[in-house]
Design a protein around this motif. Sequence first.
Motif, mmCIF file in Angstrom:
data_model
loop_
_atom_site.group_PDB
_atom_site.id
_atom_site.type_symbol
_atom_site.label_atom_id
_atom_site.label_comp_id
_atom_site.label_asym_id
_atom_site.label_seq_id
_atom_site.Cartn_x
_atom_site.Cartn_y
_atom_site.Cartn_z
ATOM 1 N N TYR A 179 -17.558 52.210 -48.967
ATOM 2 C CA TYR A 179 -17.607 52.549 -50.381
ATOM 3 C C TYR A 179 -19.056 52.733 -50.808
ATOM 4 C CZ TYR A 179 -13.019 50.206 -50.494
ATOM 5 O OH TYR A 179 -11.735 49.818 -50.263
ATOM 6 N N GLY A 180 -19.268 53.649 -51.713
ATOM 7 C CA GLY A 180 -20.591 53.830 -52.291
ATOM 8 C C GLY A 180 -20.553 54.963 -53.301
ATOM 9 N N LEU A 181 -21.692 55.206 -53.940
ATOM 10 C CA LEU A 181 -21.766 56.343 -54.849
ATOM 11 C C LEU A 181 -21.567 57.624 -54.043
ATOM 12 C CD1 LEU A 181 -24.787 55.408 -57.140
ATOM 13 C CD2 LEU A 181 -22.362 55.495 -57.773
ATOM 14 N N LYS B 167 -12.932 54.510 -31.598
ATOM 15 C CA LYS B 167 -11.645 53.821 -31.444
ATOM 16 C C LYS B 167 -11.085 53.373 -32.782
ATOM 17 C CE LYS B 167 -9.819 53.364 -27.386
ATOM 18 N NZ LYS B 167 -8.512 53.909 -27.122
ATOM 19 N N HIS B 168 -11.897 53.393 -33.826
ATOM 20 C CA HIS B 168 -11.451 53.000 -35.158
ATOM 21 C C HIS B 168 -11.462 54.210 -36.081
ATOM 22 C CE1 HIS B 168 -11.961 48.864 -33.908
ATOM 23 N NE2 HIS B 168 -11.482 48.457 -35.058
ATOM 24 N N ALA B 169 -10.555 54.217 -37.030
ATOM 25 C CA ALA B 169 -10.587 55.224 -38.080
ATOM 26 C C ALA B 169 -11.597 54.769 -39.126
ATOM 27 C CB ALA B 169 -9.207 55.368 -38.717
ATOM 28 N N ILE B 170 -12.320 55.710 -39.677
ATOM 29 C CA ILE B 170 -13.270 55.394 -40.745
ATOM 30 C C ILE B 170 -12.876 56.199 -41.979
ATOM 31 C CG2 ILE B 170 -15.651 55.587 -41.556
ATOM 32 C CD1 ILE B 170 -16.629 54.941 -38.824
ATOM 33 N N ARG B 171 -12.804 55.491 -43.092
ATOM 34 C CA ARG B 171 -12.484 56.136 -44.369
ATOM 35 C C ARG B 171 -13.689 55.966 -45.278
ATOM 36 N NH1 ARG B 171 -7.723 53.436 -47.228
ATOM 37 N NH2 ARG B 171 -6.665 54.290 -45.428
ATOM 38 N N PHE B 172 -14.149 57.080 -45.851
ATOM 39 C CA PHE B 172 -15.251 57.054 -46.808
ATOM 40 C C PHE B 172 -14.673 57.189 -48.204
ATOM 41 C CE2 PHE B 172 -17.234 58.477 -42.915
ATOM 42 C CZ PHE B 172 -18.436 57.781 -42.913
ATOM 43 N N ILE B 173 -15.074 56.295 -49.080
ATOM 44 C CA ILE B 173 -14.643 56.366 -50.472
ATOM 45 C C ILE B 173 -15.898 56.511 -51.316
ATOM 46 C CG2 ILE B 173 -13.428 55.218 -52.346
ATOM 47 C CD1 ILE B 173 -11.642 53.926 -50.241
ATOM 48 N N GLY B 174 -16.170 57.767 -51.668
ATOM 49 C CA GLY B 174 -17.310 58.072 -52.517
ATOM 50 C C GLY B 174 -16.865 58.003 -53.971
ATOM 51 N N LEU B 175 -17.537 57.170 -54.728
ATOM 52 C CA LEU B 175 -17.126 56.926 -56.103
ATOM 53 C C LEU B 175 -18.082 57.580 -57.098
ATOM 54 C CD1 LEU B 175 -16.422 53.178 -55.466
ATOM 55 C CD2 LEU B 175 -14.685 54.907 -55.936
ATOM 56 N N ALA B 176 -17.517 58.003 -58.225
ATOM 57 C CA ALA B 176 -18.337 58.496 -59.320
ATOM 58 C C ALA B 176 -19.096 57.310 -59.910
ATOM 59 C CB ALA B 176 -17.448 59.142 -60.388
ATOM 60 N N ARG B 177 -20.240 57.579 -60.451
ATOM 61 C CA ARG B 177 -21.078 56.514 -61.011
ATOM 62 C C ARG B 177 -20.312 55.636 -61.999
ATOM 63 N NH1 ARG B 177 -26.252 55.760 -60.498
ATOM 64 N NH2 ARG B 177 -26.569 57.801 -59.570
ATOM 65 N N GLU B 178 -19.459 56.237 -62.816
ATOM 66 C CA GLU B 178 -18.715 55.464 -63.816
ATOM 67 C C GLU B 178 -17.590 54.622 -63.209
ATOM 68 O OE1 GLU B 178 -16.953 59.688 -63.926
ATOM 69 O OE2 GLU B 178 -18.973 58.841 -63.848
ATOM 70 N N PHE C 243 -26.441 51.099 -52.867
ATOM 71 C CA PHE C 243 -25.505 50.009 -52.599
ATOM 72 C C PHE C 243 -24.278 50.553 -51.868
ATOM 73 C CE2 PHE C 243 -22.127 46.942 -53.763
ATOM 74 C CZ PHE C 243 -22.698 45.813 -53.184
ATOM 75 N N THR C 244 -24.006 49.967 -50.714
ATOM 76 C CA THR C 244 -22.933 50.419 -49.822
ATOM 77 C C THR C 244 -22.114 49.215 -49.385
ATOM 78 O OG1 THR C 244 -24.401 52.174 -49.009
ATOM 79 C CG2 THR C 244 -22.468 51.662 -47.662
ATOM 80 N N MET D 96 -30.415 44.300 -48.883
ATOM 81 C CA MET D 96 -29.967 43.873 -50.209
ATOM 82 C C MET D 96 -28.928 44.843 -50.779
ATOM 83 S SD MET D 96 -30.221 41.584 -52.435
ATOM 84 C CE MET D 96 -31.577 40.753 -53.168
ATOM 85 N N ASP D 97 -28.934 46.078 -50.300
ATOM 86 C CA ASP D 97 -28.023 47.110 -50.794
ATOM 87 C C ASP D 97 -26.796 47.302 -49.903
ATOM 88 O OD1 ASP D 97 -29.115 47.968 -53.225
ATOM 89 O OD2 ASP D 97 -30.630 49.161 -52.196
ATOM 90 N N VAL D 98 -26.542 46.358 -49.009
ATOM 91 C CA VAL D 98 -25.391 46.473 -48.109
ATOM 92 C C VAL D 98 -24.546 45.207 -48.228
ATOM 93 C CG1 VAL D 98 -24.643 46.747 -45.715
ATOM 94 C CG2 VAL D 98 -26.725 47.897 -46.500
ATOM 95 N N GLU D 99 -23.257 45.405 -48.347
ATOM 96 C CA GLU D 99 -22.306 44.292 -48.323
ATOM 97 C C GLU D 99 -21.297 44.586 -47.218
ATOM 98 O OE1 GLU D 99 -18.912 42.978 -51.361
ATOM 99 O OE2 GLU D 99 -20.959 42.673 -52.126
#
Length: 128
Positions: free
Chosen positions: A5-7, A36-47, A59-60, A95-98
Motif C-alpha cells: 500500500y502507498g500513495l 512464488k508469491h503473488a504481489i498486489r499493489f494498492i495505490g491510494l489517492a492522497r485523500e 510511506f509504504t 521510518m517510511d516503511v511498515e
Amino acid sequence: MIIIYGLKEKIQPRKVQLMEIIFACLALELGIPPKKHAIRFIGLAREDFYYPDGRTDDFTVIEINLMQGRTEFTKKRLIKMLFSELEHKLNIAPMDVEITIKEQPAHCWGFRGMTGDEATDLTYSIHR
C-alpha cells in the motif's frame, strides 16, 4: 500473497523495483524461489491514505502472508533486510516503511487445488 500500500503516485513508478526487492529478500532469507508469491499493489489517492505523523509521502506498507513455520530470528532478519534494501535501492527511509508478516497454519492455505499441508512438492522449507 504480498500486498503493498502507498500513495498511487509513489507506488506506480516503483512497482517493478519493489517487486524485485521483495522477491530477492524472500529468496535470500526464506529460500523461497523468485516469483512464488503473488504481489498486489494498492495505490491510494492522497485523500484515501492517512499515515502516521512524521512520515513522508514515501510511506509504504508491506503485508507478507506466509505459512507458519519460520523462526522469530528468520522473520526479524527478513524485516531488517527489507528496510535496508528499500533504503539502499529506492531511497525509502526505514521510518517510511511498515512491514507486517501474517502467518497462518499450512492447512489454512489453498493453492493448486490442495491445502498447504497437503503440498509435498514445495521446493523450499517453511521451517527455517
